[in-house]
Design a protein around this motif. Structure first.
Motif, mmCIF file in Angstrom:
data_model
loop_
_atom_site.group_PDB
_atom_site.id
_atom_site.type_symbol
_atom_site.label_atom_id
_atom_site.label_comp_id
_atom_site.label_asym_id
_atom_site.label_seq_id
_atom_site.Cartn_x
_atom_site.Cartn_y
_atom_site.Cartn_z
ATOM 1 N N ASP A 1 0.833 -1.206 0.000
ATOM 2 C CA ASP A 1 0.000 0.000 0.000
ATOM 3 C C ASP A 1 0.866 1.254 0.000
ATOM 4 O O ASP A 1 0.560 2.239 -0.695
ATOM 5 C CB ASP A 1 -0.928 0.008 1.226
ATOM 6 C CG ASP A 1 -1.943 -1.123 1.198
ATOM 7 O OD1 ASP A 1 -2.454 -1.425 0.101
ATOM 8 O OD2 ASP A 1 -2.216 -1.697 2.265
ATOM 9 N N LEU A 2 1.937 1.236 0.779
ATOM 10 C CA LEU A 2 2.868 2.369 0.790
ATOM 11 C C LEU A 2 3.534 2.523 -0.574
ATOM 12 O O LEU A 2 3.708 3.645 -1.057
ATOM 13 C CB LEU A 2 3.917 2.176 1.883
ATOM 14 C CG LEU A 2 3.418 2.317 3.322
ATOM 15 C CD1 LEU A 2 4.445 1.775 4.302
ATOM 16 C CD2 LEU A 2 3.113 3.772 3.650
ATOM 17 N N HIS A 3 3.888 1.404 -1.209
ATOM 18 C CA HIS A 3 4.508 1.457 -2.531
ATOM 19 C C HIS A 3 3.548 2.065 -3.554
ATOM 20 O O HIS A 3 3.965 2.811 -4.444
ATOM 21 C CB HIS A 3 4.916 0.059 -2.978
ATOM 22 C CG HIS A 3 6.096 -0.483 -2.227
ATOM 23 N ND1 HIS A 3 6.813 -1.591 -2.646
ATOM 24 C CD2 HIS A 3 6.696 -0.070 -1.086
ATOM 25 C CE1 HIS A 3 7.792 -1.830 -1.786
ATOM 26 N NE2 HIS A 3 7.731 -0.925 -0.828
ATOM 27 N N SER A 4 2.250 1.745 -3.430
ATOM 28 C CA SER A 4 1.269 2.203 -4.408
ATOM 29 C C SER A 4 1.084 3.717 -4.384
ATOM 30 O O SER A 4 0.767 4.328 -5.407
ATOM 31 C CB SER A 4 -0.082 1.526 -4.166
ATOM 32 O OG SER A 4 0.015 0.128 -4.338
ATOM 33 N N VAL A 5 1.255 4.311 -3.204
ATOM 34 C CA VAL A 5 0.974 5.753 -3.074
ATOM 35 C C VAL A 5 2.237 6.583 -2.915
ATOM 36 O O VAL A 5 2.152 7.820 -2.876
ATOM 37 C CB VAL A 5 0.029 6.007 -1.877
ATOM 38 C CG1 VAL A 5 -1.291 5.278 -2.072
ATOM 39 C CG2 VAL A 5 0.675 5.598 -0.550
ATOM 40 N N ALA A 6 3.399 5.957 -2.832
ATOM 41 C CA ALA A 6 4.629 6.698 -2.528
ATOM 42 C C ALA A 6 4.943 7.765 -3.575
ATOM 43 O O ALA A 6 5.264 8.908 -3.236
ATOM 44 C CB ALA A 6 5.809 5.730 -2.382
ATOM 45 N N VAL A 7 4.866 7.420 -4.844
ATOM 46 C CA VAL A 7 5.203 8.396 -5.894
ATOM 47 C C VAL A 7 4.216 9.554 -5.923
ATOM 48 O O VAL A 7 4.634 10.726 -5.899
ATOM 49 C CB VAL A 7 5.295 7.702 -7.273
ATOM 50 C CG1 VAL A 7 5.395 8.745 -8.388
ATOM 51 C CG2 VAL A 7 6.508 6.775 -7.310
ATOM 52 N N PRO A 8 2.892 9.324 -5.952
ATOM 53 C CA PRO A 8 1.967 10.463 -5.948
ATOM 54 C C PRO A 8 2.080 11.346 -4.703
ATOM 55 O O PRO A 8 1.873 12.560 -4.779
ATOM 56 C CB PRO A 8 0.586 9.806 -6.023
ATOM 57 C CG PRO A 8 0.825 8.458 -6.563
ATOM 58 C CD PRO A 8 2.176 8.048 -6.092
ATOM 59 N N VAL A 9 2.415 10.735 -3.564
ATOM 60 C CA VAL A 9 2.460 11.502 -2.314
ATOM 61 C C VAL A 9 3.796 12.216 -2.123
ATOM 62 O O VAL A 9 3.836 13.345 -1.613
ATOM 63 C CB VAL A 9 2.175 10.578 -1.104
ATOM 64 C CG1 VAL A 9 2.407 11.311 0.212
ATOM 65 C CG2 VAL A 9 0.743 10.063 -1.166
ATOM 66 N N LEU A 10 4.895 11.616 -2.553
ATOM 67 C CA LEU A 10 6.216 12.157 -2.220
ATOM 68 C C LEU A 10 6.892 12.935 -3.346
ATOM 69 O O LEU A 10 7.609 13.906 -3.089
ATOM 70 C CB LEU A 10 7.145 11.015 -1.774
ATOM 71 C CG LEU A 10 6.745 10.239 -0.516
ATOM 72 C CD1 LEU A 10 7.753 9.131 -0.249
ATOM 73 C CD2 LEU A 10 6.633 11.169 0.685
ATOM 74 N N ALA A 11 6.711 12.520 -4.594
ATOM 75 C CA ALA A 11 7.544 13.048 -5.687
ATOM 76 C C ALA A 11 7.435 14.565 -5.836
ATOM 77 O O ALA A 11 8.442 15.247 -6.045
ATOM 78 C CB ALA A 11 7.172 12.358 -7.002
ATOM 79 N N HIS A 12 6.214 15.123 -5.726
ATOM 80 C CA HIS A 12 6.062 16.562 -5.962
ATOM 81 C C HIS A 12 6.633 17.412 -4.835
ATOM 82 O O HIS A 12 6.786 18.625 -4.991
ATOM 83 C CB HIS A 12 4.586 16.905 -6.174
ATOM 84 C CG HIS A 12 3.730 16.712 -4.961
ATOM 85 N ND1 HIS A 12 3.371 15.467 -4.487
ATOM 86 C CD2 HIS A 12 3.159 17.604 -4.109
ATOM 87 C CE1 HIS A 12 2.607 15.605 -3.419
ATOM 88 N NE2 HIS A 12 2.459 16.886 -3.157
ATOM 89 N N ARG A 13 6.968 16.797 -3.709
ATOM 90 C CA ARG A 13 7.508 17.544 -2.578
ATOM 91 C C ARG A 13 9.031 17.662 -2.628
ATOM 92 O O ARG A 13 9.612 18.475 -1.894
ATOM 93 C CB ARG A 13 7.125 16.856 -1.255
ATOM 94 C CG ARG A 13 5.627 16.601 -1.102
ATOM 95 C CD ARG A 13 5.370 15.703 0.100
ATOM 96 N NE ARG A 13 3.998 15.225 0.130
ATOM 97 C CZ ARG A 13 3.004 15.811 0.791
ATOM 98 N NH1 ARG A 13 3.239 16.901 1.483
ATOM 99 N NH2 ARG A 13 1.790 15.305 0.769
#
Length: 327
Positions: free
Chosen positions: A279-291
């Motif tokens: 679940d963390l892998h699924s959302v990591a890019v959308p949640v972290l990349a733009h920051r």
């Protein structure tokens, strides 16, 4: 749809979210992953930044999600001459009462659609900071609470620089997730031409849920179990972004919280009462990349924030059920 405030079951959550997704996919054809992230953000009671080139459906996604829920919705067209008071509201003198009355701005809605947010000045963009983080608005020393659920869905064009103002890091950090829609594949584009060329599907979209139900779904999502080792794994992922040489500014503690909330929402969407590392892998890019703020060397090497998030996920050991970790 009960208004007694009791948590929704996972079955009810899955049924409601499926209906919302079906509604949105009538407008945004062939992009189930983008719709999933939008729904994860909704369940996490966060804010969504839709960043892509013109004409791929950024505003249509925002409008479709807003119209799928029977709640208050407002739309703000961000322009260079927009003022902060045009967003938050303004106090106006009433001659009859001899006092000032507050006229709420468009931010006083359950879902706020901000179109082309980077066309507004930094001063106007900053009017959203308090709203997005604290769910309140302060005008003339008076503070007004915003109703729940509260979600900002903002769109922006990342390649056009004429007449735009880049979002500051503090603003980007308040968006739970960022999605890029991308161009549709040929089959999806053909289906869109067949179905949308003579008719706007947004015109026929009807609500399939309401604000009270969404509040209950959010409450259910918050109750999804996250084991201590999985929480530790989330912290290690965020911490690892601060130690990568190509990243000048890594994920903030706020990002860690949003990563955890998004992972809970992803688990709920999958029908589970507990979070797993996937679940963390699924959302990591959308949640972290733009920051992430990359170094000049990373840009020169054409390394993207998405590449670096994937590298971090590959580097940080994944916890196992028996307490051991694998790489």
């Amino acid at each position: 749809m009960s208004g007694n405030g009791r948590p929704a079951s996972l079955a009810e959550l899955h049924d409601t979210v499926s209906r919302i997704a079906g509604n949105v996919e009538r407008v945004l054809v062939g992009k189930p992953d983008v719709v999933r992230i939008a729904l994860v953000t909704l369940l996490a009671e966060g804010h969504l930044l839709v960043e892509d080139v013109p004409g791929v459906g950024k505003t249509s996604l925002a409008k479709a999600l807003a119209r799928s829920i029977d709640c208050t919705v407002s739309r703000v067209q961000f322009t260079p001459d927009l003022l902060p008071s045009d967003v938050t509201g303004v106090s106006i003198y009433n001659r009859q009462t001899g006092g000032f009355e507050f006229r709420p701005g468009p931010v006083f809605a359950n879902i706020v659609v901000g179109d082309e947010i980077n066309r507004a000045s930094p001063k106007t963009q900053s009017a959203l900071l308090e709203c997005m983080e604290e769910h309140q608005v302060t005008v003339d020393t008076s503070t007004y609470q915003l109703d729940s659920p509260f979600m900002v869905i903002a769109t922006q064009n990342p390649i056009e620089m004429e007449g735009t103002y880049a979002l500051p890091e503090a603003q980007r950090d308040r968006f739970t997730a960022r999605v890029s829609i991308g161009y549709p594949d040929p089959q999806a584009e053909l289906a869109m031409v067949d179905e949308h060329s003579g008719h706007n599907p947004l015109a026929d979209l009807r609500p399939v849920s309401d604000a009270d139900t969404v509040r209950r779904l959010i409450h259910t999502t918050r109750m999804v179990h996250m084991a201590p080792e999985v929480r530790q794994y989330a912290v290690e992922i965020a911490s690892a972004t601060r130690q990568v040489p190509e990243i000048r500014l890594g994920a903030s503690p706020r990002a860690t919280l949003q990563l955890v909330r998004a992972a809970r929402a992803q688990a709920a969407l999958s029908g589970r009462e507990y979070v797993v590392p996937d679940d963390l892998h699924s959302v990591a890019v959308p949640v972290l990349a733009h920051r992430l703020v990359l170094t000049t060397e990373a840009h020169a090497a054409r390394r993207s924030a998405t590449d670096l998030v994937h590298a971090v996920l590959h580097r940080v050991p994944v916890p196992q059920a028996n307490g051991q970790a694998r790489r």
